[in-house]
Design a protein around this motif. Structure first.
Motif, mmCIF file in Angstrom:
data_model
loop_
_atom_site.group_PDB
_atom_site.id
_atom_site.type_symbol
_atom_site.label_atom_id
_atom_site.label_comp_id
_atom_site.label_asym_id
_atom_site.label_seq_id
_atom_site.Cartn_x
_atom_site.Cartn_y
_atom_site.Cartn_z
ATOM 1 N N GLN A 166 66.685 37.335 76.633
ATOM 2 C CA GLN A 166 67.520 38.806 75.529
ATOM 3 C C GLN A 166 66.138 39.065 74.283
ATOM 4 N N VAL A 167 66.752 40.526 74.576
ATOM 5 C CA VAL A 167 66.084 40.967 73.335
ATOM 6 C C VAL A 167 66.717 40.760 71.791
ATOM 7 N N GLN A 168 65.105 40.835 71.405
ATOM 8 C CA GLN A 168 65.834 40.454 69.655
ATOM 9 C C GLN A 168 65.115 41.542 69.033
ATOM 10 N N LEU A 169 65.380 42.172 67.840
ATOM 11 C CA LEU A 169 64.828 42.355 66.833
ATOM 12 C C LEU A 169 65.340 42.295 65.647
ATOM 13 N N VAL A 170 64.458 41.924 64.251
ATOM 14 C CA VAL A 170 65.042 41.129 63.267
ATOM 15 C C VAL A 170 63.790 41.744 62.201
ATOM 16 N N GLU A 171 64.680 42.662 61.215
ATOM 17 C CA GLU A 171 63.974 43.317 60.202
ATOM 18 C C GLU A 171 64.153 42.392 58.474
ATOM 19 N N SER A 172 62.635 42.514 57.420
ATOM 20 C CA SER A 172 62.757 41.872 56.980
ATOM 21 C C SER A 172 61.922 42.580 55.502
ATOM 22 N N GLY A 173 61.873 41.621 54.665
ATOM 23 C CA GLY A 173 61.056 42.189 53.511
ATOM 24 C C GLY A 173 61.781 43.451 52.555
ATOM 25 N N GLY A 174 63.204 43.860 53.064
ATOM 26 C CA GLY A 174 64.179 44.103 51.951
ATOM 27 C C GLY A 174 63.819 44.291 50.558
ATOM 28 N N GLY A 175 65.172 44.764 49.603
ATOM 29 C CA GLY A 175 65.070 44.062 48.472
ATOM 30 C C GLY A 175 65.222 45.366 47.175
ATOM 31 N N LEU A 176 65.334 45.126 46.313
ATOM 32 C CA LEU A 176 64.760 45.745 44.586
ATOM 33 C C LEU A 176 63.764 46.373 44.192
ATOM 34 N N VAL A 177 63.495 47.242 43.744
ATOM 35 C CA VAL A 177 62.173 48.032 43.739
ATOM 36 C C VAL A 177 62.766 48.964 42.580
ATOM 37 N N GLN A 178 61.167 48.938 41.377
ATOM 38 C CA GLN A 178 62.249 50.241 40.632
ATOM 39 C C GLN A 178 61.307 51.819 40.998
ATOM 40 N N ALA A 179 61.288 52.735 40.663
ATOM 41 C CA ALA A 179 60.899 54.005 41.669
ATOM 42 C C ALA A 179 59.365 53.918 41.351
ATOM 43 N N GLY A 180 58.689 54.420 42.310
ATOM 44 C CA GLY A 180 57.626 54.591 42.407
ATOM 45 C C GLY A 180 56.542 53.270 42.507
ATOM 46 N N GLY A 181 57.030 52.421 43.125
ATOM 47 C CA GLY A 181 56.448 50.895 43.252
ATOM 48 C C GLY A 181 56.973 50.745 45.068
ATOM 49 N N SER A 182 56.682 49.826 45.743
ATOM 50 C CA SER A 182 55.968 49.596 46.870
ATOM 51 C C SER A 182 57.138 48.606 47.862
ATOM 52 N N LEU A 183 56.993 48.463 48.905
ATOM 53 C CA LEU A 183 57.708 47.281 49.849
ATOM 54 C C LEU A 183 57.026 47.101 51.025
ATOM 55 N N ARG A 184 56.997 46.673 51.941
ATOM 56 C CA ARG A 184 56.446 46.289 53.475
ATOM 57 C C ARG A 184 57.541 45.962 54.000
ATOM 58 N N LEU A 185 58.267 46.503 55.265
ATOM 59 C CA LEU A 185 59.200 46.140 56.064
ATOM 60 C C LEU A 185 58.230 45.561 57.601
ATOM 61 N N SER A 186 58.943 43.900 57.362
ATOM 62 C CA SER A 186 58.715 43.933 58.922
ATOM 63 C C SER A 186 59.693 43.803 60.102
ATOM 64 N N CYS A 187 59.326 43.996 61.405
ATOM 65 C CA CYS A 187 60.446 43.783 62.407
ATOM 66 C C CYS A 187 59.532 43.185 63.262
ATOM 67 N N ALA A 188 60.160 41.862 63.717
ATOM 68 C CA ALA A 188 59.680 40.392 64.422
ATOM 69 C C ALA A 188 60.067 41.007 65.799
ATOM 70 N N ALA A 189 60.032 41.310 66.584
ATOM 71 C CA ALA A 189 60.652 41.513 68.518
ATOM 72 C C ALA A 189 60.233 40.452 68.881
#
Length: 123
Positions: free
Chosen positions: A1-24
């Motif tokens: 069974q194929v699964q994709l799982v995202e992570s890394g979201g959150g709350l950040v101020q304008a101008g900031g950075s985030l890195r999202l991941s998608c594990a397959a």
């Protein structure tokens, strides 16, 4: 069974950075086009970026070009979205998706989807 799982979201101020991941899991996605989409409340799901290793092609939406970078680690079967210079209008649920074949910017052409991760950018 194929699964994709995202992570890394959150709350950040304008101008900031985030890195999202998608594990397959469930199969090797090296021959698949994989993309990121996002959906804000009351809006349709929209294309953010996509990558195809088979033809070394990467495409970005104009709204994120120069700020977001998509990448993949084949050894980990994981895709990333580095998001810099975030703006309040980037606030949305971000989804990763995969399809066999070339890149498409339309969600309906993708076969596999993750559950989404919330990104909130405060002003």
């Amino acid at each position: 069974q194929v699964q994709l799982v995202e992570s890394g979201g959150g709350l950040v101020q304008a101008g900031g950075s985030l890195r999202l991941s998608c594990a397959a899991s469930g199969r090797t996605f090296s021959s698949y086009a994989m993309g990121w989409f996002r959906q804000a409340p009351g809006k349709e799901r929209e294309f953010v970026a996509a990558n195809s290793w088979s033809d070394a092609n990467t495409v970005y939406a104009d709204t994120v070009k120069g700020r977001f970078t998509i990448s993949r680690d084949s050894a980990k079967n994981t895709m990333y979205l580095q998001m810099n210079s975030l703006k309040p209008e980037d606030t949305a649920v971000y989804y990763c998706a995969a399809r066999s074949g070339r890149i498409w910017s339309l969600p309906r052409f993708y076969d596999y989807w993750g559950q989404g991760t919330q990104v909130t950018v405060s002003s």
